[in-house]
Motif scaffolding. Structure first.
Motif, PDB file in Angstrom:
ATOM      1  N   ALA A 183       0.822  -1.209   0.000  1.00 47.27           N
ATOM      2  CA  ALA A 183       0.000   0.000   0.000  1.00 47.27           C
ATOM      3  C   ALA A 183       0.855   1.258   0.000  1.00 47.27           C
ATOM      4  CB  ALA A 183      -0.930   0.000   1.212  1.00 47.27           C
ATOM      5  N   TRP A 187       0.814   3.968  -4.483  1.00 48.10           N
ATOM      6  CA  TRP A 187       0.541   5.314  -4.973  1.00 48.10           C
ATOM      7  C   TRP A 187       1.769   5.913  -5.665  1.00 48.10           C
ATOM      8  CZ3 TRP A 187       3.131   9.693  -3.187  1.00 48.10           C
ATOM      9  CH2 TRP A 187       3.902   9.526  -2.028  1.00 48.10           C
ATOM     10  N   SER A 242      -4.757   2.425  -2.245  1.00 46.62           N
ATOM     11  CA  SER A 242      -3.529   2.672  -1.493  1.00 46.62           C
ATOM     12  C   SER A 242      -3.820   3.488  -0.241  1.00 46.62           C
ATOM     13  CB  SER A 242      -2.519   3.401  -2.379  1.00 46.62           C
ATOM     14  OG  SER A 242      -1.372   3.776  -1.645  1.00 46.62           O
TER      15      SER A 242
END
Length: 461
Positions: A183, A187, A242
């Motif tokens: 996670a 991004w 995310s």
């Protein structure tokens, strides 16, 4: 990243020793940042992609656990419809016969005439967040099951097992580091990849390929077009996953919680404190009736008083759209409602947090939500495959090379200080907020330095 010397272009002096008069135009900010972003995207793609694959595969299975749960546990969850039902107090008494001497932690009355009542018992001998639930037929008082349940969503054993597989591979807090790492980097990979793809299509003046991948010719260029176009389509959804995924993480999650506390973004809760100790207890049936009278329809959870001076709490637990999370506190001595909190009155950030978590789990919009999540997971898996495919296609065709070449080293040296300084500041802040991202970024830097040193030794430069 580390660099090999001699990669930067130098201005050629003229015969008098001065620089050439006709200097090229100053490069744009993106042109000097692109090699750095490309190398970071490459490292993240190679080393973080396996964690993303596991998260995507387990998430893909989890998305459809509501349907699996209904199919596997239909006996425990559902009963034939009937015209009458026994009082809730009698249903709880029946459940107590199954688990004598154990503390009732909460009760979820059947929301419809074909649902069982769930009597939830504390389970101090089980890991945190695990409970024991007895399922009672409200019409006949038949016990339909006795299962271990998990979390505030009352996940039954199958969903709980898949949930913990997705969250931490059944390895406890140590296993949760894999999902936090995924996670934390997702991004970064998405934003970097989107910037690279948009910059490439603009540079080549082929804007039509931004969202429409090529079908021919075959080869690395076609793979890249699919990798970039699908990535752009999925970008917003992956950024959402995310951000919401980090709220459950071990280290970054603590920072998210701290920020929510500081900014008063926490979910409100009714106060159970009473001005005086109650003189008696009107019973759970009157408490339930009071909550229904206050408009708390649908599935609710009733929590008995924690001690002699506390009130009952009743909260809606519907997490689909429209969200129903109203809650009331009820005085045990009179059955009067002492406080009410409506979901409509939640602070905006508390609402967004609730909706974000439920959408991440595929609960907010039902099947449509699940299908979107499934498409995102399949898209992510496809992009990872295409990314590794491009790496393979970059391998040397002669000399026995097994792996593709990495983007050029030393990109950071060509970034002006006025641009590099704020990048370092932002990177330090992000590393503090997302510790695993910072630690792995440092590891990438060390690996790059080692690889650069080996390259210099092998070439004798």
């Amino acid at each position: 990243m580390a660099t090999d010397p001699g990669l930067a272009e130098q201005q050629a002096p003229d015969s008098s020793g001065s620089a050439v008069a006709d200097r090229p135009a100053s490069p744009s900010t993106w042109s000097v940042l692109r090699p750095l972003v490309l190398r970071l995207h490459f490292y993240a793609g190679v080393f973080i992609a396996p964690f993303l694959v596991v998260a995507a595969l387990t998430g893909l299975v989890y998305v459809f656990t509501p349907q699996l749960e209904q199919a596997v546990y239909t006996r425990e969850l559902h009963v034939p419809a009937a015209a009458t039902a026994h009082p809730l107090s009698e249903q709880i008494a029946t459940a107590r016969e199954v688990r004598p001497g154990e503390q009732v932690q909460a009760v979820r009355p059947g929301a419809t005439g074909t649902d069982t009542t769930q009597v939830i018992f504390a389970a101090p001998d089980l890991p945190e967040s695990y409970l024991r639930t007895v399922f009672v037929d409200p019409h006949t008082l038949e016990v339909r099951g006795d299962l271990v349940t998990y979390g505030s969503g009352q996940a039954l054993p199958l969903r709980a097992w898949i949930d913990n597989l997705h969250r931490g591979l059944h390895l406890g807090d140590a296993g949760r580091l894999y999902s936090e790492l995924a996670a934390s980097w997702l991004w970064v990979v998405v934003l970097g990849g989107a910037a690279l793809w948009i910059g490439r299509t603009r540079r080549e003046r082929r804007a039509r390929l931004l969202l429409a991948p090529e079908f021919r010719p075959a080869g690395r260029r076609r793979v890249l077009s699919w990798h970039g176009a699908v990535g752009l389509w999925a970008a917003l959804g992956l950024l959402f996953l995310s951000a919401t995924g980090l709220t459950w993480s071990v280290h970054a999650g603590e920072n998210v919680t701290a920020v929510r506390e500081q900014l008063s973004w926490e979910t409100p809760a009714v106060s159970t404190e009473l001005p005086a100790a109650p003189a008696g207890d009107v019973g759970i049936d009157r408490v339930h009736a009071a909550a229904l009278g206050a408009g708390l329809d649908g599935p609710v959870e009733i929590t008995p008083p924690a001690d002699a001076g506390s009130a009952y709490t009743v909260q809606q637990v519907q997490r689909s759209w429209p969200t129903k999370q109203d809650q009331v506190a009820v005085d045990p001595s009179s059955g009067a409602i002492t406080e009410t909190i409506r979901f409509a009155d939640y602070p905006l950030m508390a609402k967004l947090s609730r909706w974000g978590i439920d959408a991440h789990m595929g609960l907010l919009f039902g099947l449509a939500n699940q299908l979107v999540l499934a498409a995102l997971m399949l898209g992510l898996l496809s992009m990872i495959f295409w990314g590794y495919r491009m790496w393979w296609l970059r391998r040397p065709t002669r000399g026995g090379g097994r792996f593709g070449r990495a983007p050029e080293r030393g990109a950071w040296r060509r970034v002006p200080g006025r641009i590099m300084a704020p990048i370092i500041v932002v990177a330090a802040f992000v590393a503090y907020a997302l510790p695993l991202l910072g630690a792995s970024l440092l590891l990438f830097l060390v690996v790059d330095i080692v690889l650069g040193a080996r390259a210099r030794r092998s070439t004798g430069v």
